[in-house]
Design a protein around this motif. Structure first.
Motif, mmCIF file in Angstrom:
data_model
loop_
_atom_site.group_PDB
_atom_site.id
_atom_site.type_symbol
_atom_site.label_atom_id
_atom_site.label_comp_id
_atom_site.label_asym_id
_atom_site.label_seq_id
_atom_site.Cartn_x
_atom_site.Cartn_y
_atom_site.Cartn_z
ATOM 1 N N GLU A 90 0.836 -1.219 0.000
ATOM 2 C CA GLU A 90 0.000 0.000 0.000
ATOM 3 C C GLU A 90 0.860 1.254 0.000
ATOM 4 N N GLU A 91 1.958 1.198 0.750
ATOM 5 C CA GLU A 91 2.814 2.384 0.850
ATOM 6 C C GLU A 91 3.544 2.671 -0.458
ATOM 7 N N VAL A 92 3.909 1.608 -1.194
ATOM 8 C CA VAL A 92 4.542 1.819 -2.506
ATOM 9 C C VAL A 92 3.547 2.521 -3.424
ATOM 10 N N ALA A 93 2.280 2.053 -3.380
ATOM 11 C CA ALA A 93 1.240 2.698 -4.208
ATOM 12 C C ALA A 93 1.063 4.158 -3.797
ATOM 13 N N PHE A 94 1.177 4.397 -2.486
ATOM 14 C CA PHE A 94 0.993 5.753 -1.957
ATOM 15 C C PHE A 94 2.129 6.679 -2.395
ATOM 16 N N TYR A 95 3.363 6.235 -2.117
ATOM 17 C CA TYR A 95 4.512 7.127 -2.352
ATOM 18 C C TYR A 95 4.976 7.128 -3.800
ATOM 19 N N LYS A 96 4.919 5.926 -4.422
ATOM 20 C CA LYS A 96 5.545 5.791 -5.741
ATOM 21 C C LYS A 96 4.538 5.574 -6.863
ATOM 22 N N GLU A 103 0.446 17.386 -3.045
ATOM 23 C CA GLU A 103 0.312 18.257 -1.867
ATOM 24 C C GLU A 103 0.536 17.462 -0.573
ATOM 25 N N TRP A 104 0.035 16.226 -0.548
ATOM 26 C CA TRP A 104 0.199 15.373 0.638
ATOM 27 C C TRP A 104 1.678 14.960 0.777
ATOM 28 N N LEU A 105 2.273 14.566 -0.351
ATOM 29 C CA LEU A 105 3.702 14.187 -0.300
ATOM 30 C C LEU A 105 4.550 15.370 0.176
ATOM 31 N N ALA A 107 3.566 17.709 2.173
ATOM 32 C CA ALA A 107 3.308 17.910 3.608
ATOM 33 C C ALA A 107 4.105 16.919 4.456
ATOM 34 N N LEU A 108 4.423 15.754 3.872
ATOM 35 C CA LEU A 108 5.159 14.721 4.627
ATOM 36 C C LEU A 108 6.672 14.849 4.480
ATOM 37 N N GLU A 109 7.073 15.607 3.480
ATOM 38 C CA GLU A 109 8.493 15.697 3.110
ATOM 39 C C GLU A 109 9.406 15.891 4.325
ATOM 40 N N THR A 113 9.470 10.357 5.756
ATOM 41 C CA THR A 113 8.881 9.019 5.666
ATOM 42 C C THR A 113 8.923 8.529 4.223
ATOM 43 N N ASP A 114 8.941 7.219 4.054
ATOM 44 C CA ASP A 114 8.869 6.643 2.713
ATOM 45 C C ASP A 114 8.157 5.297 2.783
ATOM 46 N N GLU A 115 8.251 4.533 1.708
ATOM 47 C CA GLU A 115 7.475 3.287 1.609
ATOM 48 C C GLU A 115 8.100 2.131 2.399
ATOM 49 N N HIS A 116 9.267 2.326 2.969
ATOM 50 C CA HIS A 116 9.924 1.236 3.710
ATOM 51 C C HIS A 116 9.476 1.254 5.162
ATOM 52 N N LYS A 117 8.989 0.117 5.655
ATOM 53 C CA LYS A 117 8.449 0.061 7.011
ATOM 54 C C LYS A 117 9.101 -1.071 7.828
ATOM 55 N N PRO A 118 10.431 -1.042 7.979
ATOM 56 C CA PRO A 118 11.121 -2.127 8.704
ATOM 57 C C PRO A 118 10.659 -2.266 10.151
ATOM 58 N N THR A 172 2.396 5.737 15.530
ATOM 59 C CA THR A 172 1.062 5.528 14.976
ATOM 60 C C THR A 172 1.220 5.380 13.472
ATOM 61 N N HIS A 173 0.842 4.212 12.994
ATOM 62 C CA HIS A 173 1.038 3.915 11.570
ATOM 63 C C HIS A 173 -0.311 3.600 10.937
ATOM 64 N N THR A 174 -0.554 4.255 9.792
ATOM 65 C CA THR A 174 -1.857 4.089 9.144
ATOM 66 C C THR A 174 -1.683 3.772 7.667
ATOM 67 N N PRO A 175 -1.315 2.517 7.359
ATOM 68 C CA PRO A 175 -1.321 2.173 5.939
ATOM 69 C C PRO A 175 -2.747 2.317 5.431
#
Ligand code: IYR
Length: 224
Positions: A90-96, A103-105, A107-109, A113-118, A172-175
């Motif tokens: 989901e995060e890859v779809a979100f970020y990439k 505008e959202w990206l 705001a997060l800059e 944060t990125d698509e990697h969630k180790p 707090t993580h919200t995929p």
């Protein structure tokens, strides 16, 4: 619902005004030490601590006392790995994948944060918070819950506070979307994933963004 028995309020503890001021200030200092952390240590955390923090969260005020929350606490490495895998899709779809508006990206800059969630595999516990949209009676018929989002939000805030008070850190993580969590941890369709709370110790070299919280004038209006 039959009317509850009423009992005298015996748990309230009044503080003398000076003690009240000190307590409020000290708690502010405690809360100002809380940081959202993304660099987790794999160090184990006793289940007993998590249970007590969940019970603290479960004291939250909520609509009609339905307590419309369910906390699924995942320590199993395989389930954590699956959660990471599906969340990262989901995060890859979100970020990439163009899903997040620019505008959202933007705001997060500043948070980096990125698509990697180790942390979803590395932290000892993932608390998947579910909101019970409606209840089920024994005969299978639906019962309404009230102010579900508010109730679960308040309980989650209290959980974060309890874990911080116990000397742990959270994220707090919200995929999004999170529906995959129902299948992965086996929750029924009347429970909606609210967020994942990642819990543990920070890594020794954990870093956090240098950001500040708004001052009192910006977060409040007093009408006296
Ligand atoms: N869920 C994504 C994006 C994200 C969104 C907000 I709003 C944040 O404050 C942080 C991240 C992620 O976890 O990376």
């Amino acid at each position: 619902m039959p009317r509850a028995d009423f009992i005298p309020l015996e748990t309230f503890q009044e503080l003398p005004e000076e003690d009240m001021k000190r307590a409020a200030r000290e708690f502010l200092e405690t809360m100002r030490r809380r940081r959202t952390v993304r660099d987790f240590s794999p160090r184990p955390v006793p289940r007993e601590v998590i249970e007590d923090c969940l019970l603290a969260a479960g004291t939250a005020p909520n609509g009609a006392n339905r307590q419309p929350w369910r906390f699924v606490v995942v320590g199993d490495p395989e389930i954590k790995a699956q959660i990471r895998k599906e969340a990262e899709v989901e995060e890859v779809a979100f970020y990439k994948g163009g899903k997040a508006p620019q505008e959202w990206l933007d705001a997060l800059e500043h948070l980096g944060t990125d698509e990697h969630k180790p942390f979803l595999e590395r932290a000892p516990w993932l608390i998947v918070v579910f909101a019970e949209s409606y209840g089920r009676q024994e005969d299978g018929s639906k019962t309404k819950n009230y102010y579900v989002t508010e109730s679960v939000g308040i309980a989650t805030g209290m959980l974060i506070t309890a874990l911080h008070h116990a000397g742990l850190v959270t994220l707090t993580h919200t995929p999004s979307p999170m529906k995959f969590l129902n299948d992965l941890v086996g929750r029924p369709e009347n429970e909606r994933p609210f967020l994942i709370l990642v819990v543990g110790y920070p890594d020794d070299d954990a870093m956090v963004p240098d950001i500040t919280k708004k001052p009192i004038e910006e977060i409040s209006v007093f009408i006296e």
